[in-house]
Design an enzyme around this catalytic site. Structure first.
Site, PDB file in Angstrom:
ATOM      1  N   GLU A 136       0.825  -1.197   0.000  1.00 33.53           N
ATOM      2  CA  GLU A 136       0.000   0.000   0.000  1.00 33.53           C
ATOM      3  C   GLU A 136       0.866   1.256   0.000  1.00 33.53           C
ATOM      4  O   GLU A 136       1.944   1.261   0.594  1.00 33.53           O
ATOM      5  CB  GLU A 136      -0.910  -0.017   1.237  1.00 33.53           C
ATOM      6  CG  GLU A 136      -1.693  -1.311   1.378  1.00 33.53           C
ATOM      7  CD  GLU A 136      -2.360  -1.502   2.738  1.00 33.53           C
ATOM      8  OE1 GLU A 136      -2.434  -0.515   3.514  1.00 33.53           O
ATOM      9  OE2 GLU A 136      -2.801  -2.631   3.028  1.00 33.53           O
ATOM     10  N   GLU A 170      -9.401   6.435   3.750  1.00 29.47           N
ATOM     11  CA  GLU A 170      -9.629   5.676   4.981  1.00 29.47           C
ATOM     12  C   GLU A 170      -9.412   6.597   6.165  1.00 29.47           C
ATOM     13  O   GLU A 170      -8.524   7.461   6.141  1.00 29.47           O
ATOM     14  CB  GLU A 170      -8.666   4.493   5.056  1.00 29.47           C
ATOM     15  CG  GLU A 170      -8.746   3.686   6.335  1.00 29.47           C
ATOM     16  CD  GLU A 170      -7.646   2.641   6.452  1.00 29.47           C
ATOM     17  OE1 GLU A 170      -7.559   2.000   7.521  1.00 29.47           O
ATOM     18  OE2 GLU A 170      -6.872   2.469   5.491  1.00 29.47           O
TER      19      GLU A 170
END
Length: 396
Positions: free
Chosen positions: A202, A311
């Site tokens: 990520e 997020e």
């Protein structure tokens, strides 16, 4: 009375000794962590934003601390770059050029890499210390986790298939984050394997005061090889292999978008090297480094899921939804220069060619708190706006 005082004195002395022993143990633990993270430097550079960047010789590269890489030969550049990428961008938005602020005060010598120094005060922050103690720096970080108990919230686009990587231009903002222990981020996830043992690499930007000590958006990476039971940010554990002489993970993003003003984005690509199998990361034009394929049992064969989006962490202080913002803090329907966006969203297929995702779907944990709207335009390709303010009349 004399006996009582004597007993009380003993208890006080015992408490002092016990406290001293605890302090000594904690200090020893902190020093051990700092020694492990901060390598001897050929040169140290003070950044205007307060960071210290240590230039570490390649012979002291952190990867050599990993038992699998004692006699490892570092791949200094990828064997190739995927084909078909369209690098056009409009006049109204600019790519965040990967020239980090610390570079105004110097550069690292040849055969060295810049590493952001971890400070003692960062380790002593409660949440940070717990992460090191538990060797598990991330609470379950995946949209398939139960949303009823999860403190993570998302607004994402997801695609499933067989992939060798992904790309997106990630718009950069500086969102308000309610408490230092919460974060707000925008990133790409490149994943493979069942949820319980998922492999994921990520990359993107995040605002996370508990980790970095300020509220600046910062470049970051994260990876896990076992469903988030372990894994880490940046260089907190051995795994990612930085090779760039100009880029330090965890350093602040220089240019940030403004409401109704100039927009900035980070061109981000993660792809599987066709020769070595390593997963490379590129920010802008800078080859930052890679995750060796040997770290993974599922990703070594390619990715099966790509996710793009935002997020946040919601600790629900006071039993209320957090006011931590995602992206710009405005809902997707606000549009350009108001809502945050991802554009030029692409997958890299098994032929190592960039292309628009054929199928994808949006995922929102709570649409009334943070939402997402996608589309297609000739200049932007596949894009989406996303984000939101968190707590509001409809999000409690």
């Amino acid at each position: 009375m004399m006996i009582a005082r004597f007993v009380l004195s003993i208890l006080i002395v015992a408490a002092i000794v016990s406290g001293s022993e605890f302090s000594d143990t904690r200090d020893a633990k902190v020093e051990k962590i700092l020694k492990k993270l901060n390598k001897p430097a050929l040169k140290s550079i003070k950044s205007p934003d307060g960071d210290i960047i240590d230039c570490v010789h390649m012979n002291n590269h952190p990867i050599y601390d990993h038992p699998l890489f004692k006699n490892y030969t570092i791949q200094m550049k990828p064997s190739s770059y995927p084909k078909g990428k369209n690098n056009e961008s409009s006049d109204k938005e600019k790519q965040s050029v990967v020239t980090q602020l610390w570079t105004v005060n110097g550069k690292c010598p040849k055969n060295s890499i810049p590493i952001r120094r971890t400070r003692r005060k960062e380790i002593l922050r409660t949440e940070y210390m717990q992460r090191y103690d538990k060797k598990n720096p991330n609470i379950i970080n995946h949209p398939k986790a139960s949303t009823s108990n999860s403190i993570h919230e998302y607004a994402q686009i997801q695609a499933k298939g067989k992939f060798h990587g992904a790309h997106a231009d990630i718009n950069v903002w500086k969102p308000f984050v309610q408490t230092p222990k919460e974060f707000s981020l925008a990133q790409m996830w490149v994943m493979a394997g069942p949820f319980s043992e998922v492999n994921s690499v990520e990359a993107g930007w995040q605002v996370y005061q508990d980790r970095y000590g300020d509220d600046n958006p910062r470049y970051f990476i994260f990876w896990t090889a076992d469903g988030y039971h372990s894994g880490c940010y940046n260089l907190d554990c051995q795994g990612f292999v930085p090779v760039s002489q100009k880029f330090a993970l965890g350093a602040a993003v220089s240019n940030v978008s403004t409401f109704d003003g100039q927009q900035y984005h980070i061109s981000t690509t993660i792809w599987k090297d066709p020769n070595s199998g390593n997963w490379w990361l590129k920010f802008g034009d800078e080859f930052v480094g890679y995750w060796p394929s040997i770290l993974f049992n599922h990703l070594k064969d390619g990715a099966t899921e790509i996710q793009w989006g935002g997020e946040i962490i919601n600790f629900k202080d006071g039993a209320l939804h957090t006011t931590t913002r995602m992206g710009s803090g405005h809902f997707a329907e606000s549009g350009y220069q108001k809502a945050s966006y991802f554009k030029d969203v692409e997958i890299i297929d098994e032929r190592d060619i960039h292309s628009s995702p054929k199928e994808g779907y949006s995922y929102m944990t709570q649409e009334s708190c943070y939402n997402i709207r996608s589309g297609y335009a000739k200049v932007w390709g596949v894009y989406f706006y996303y984000g939101g303010p968190g707590r509001n009349l409809n999000c409690k």
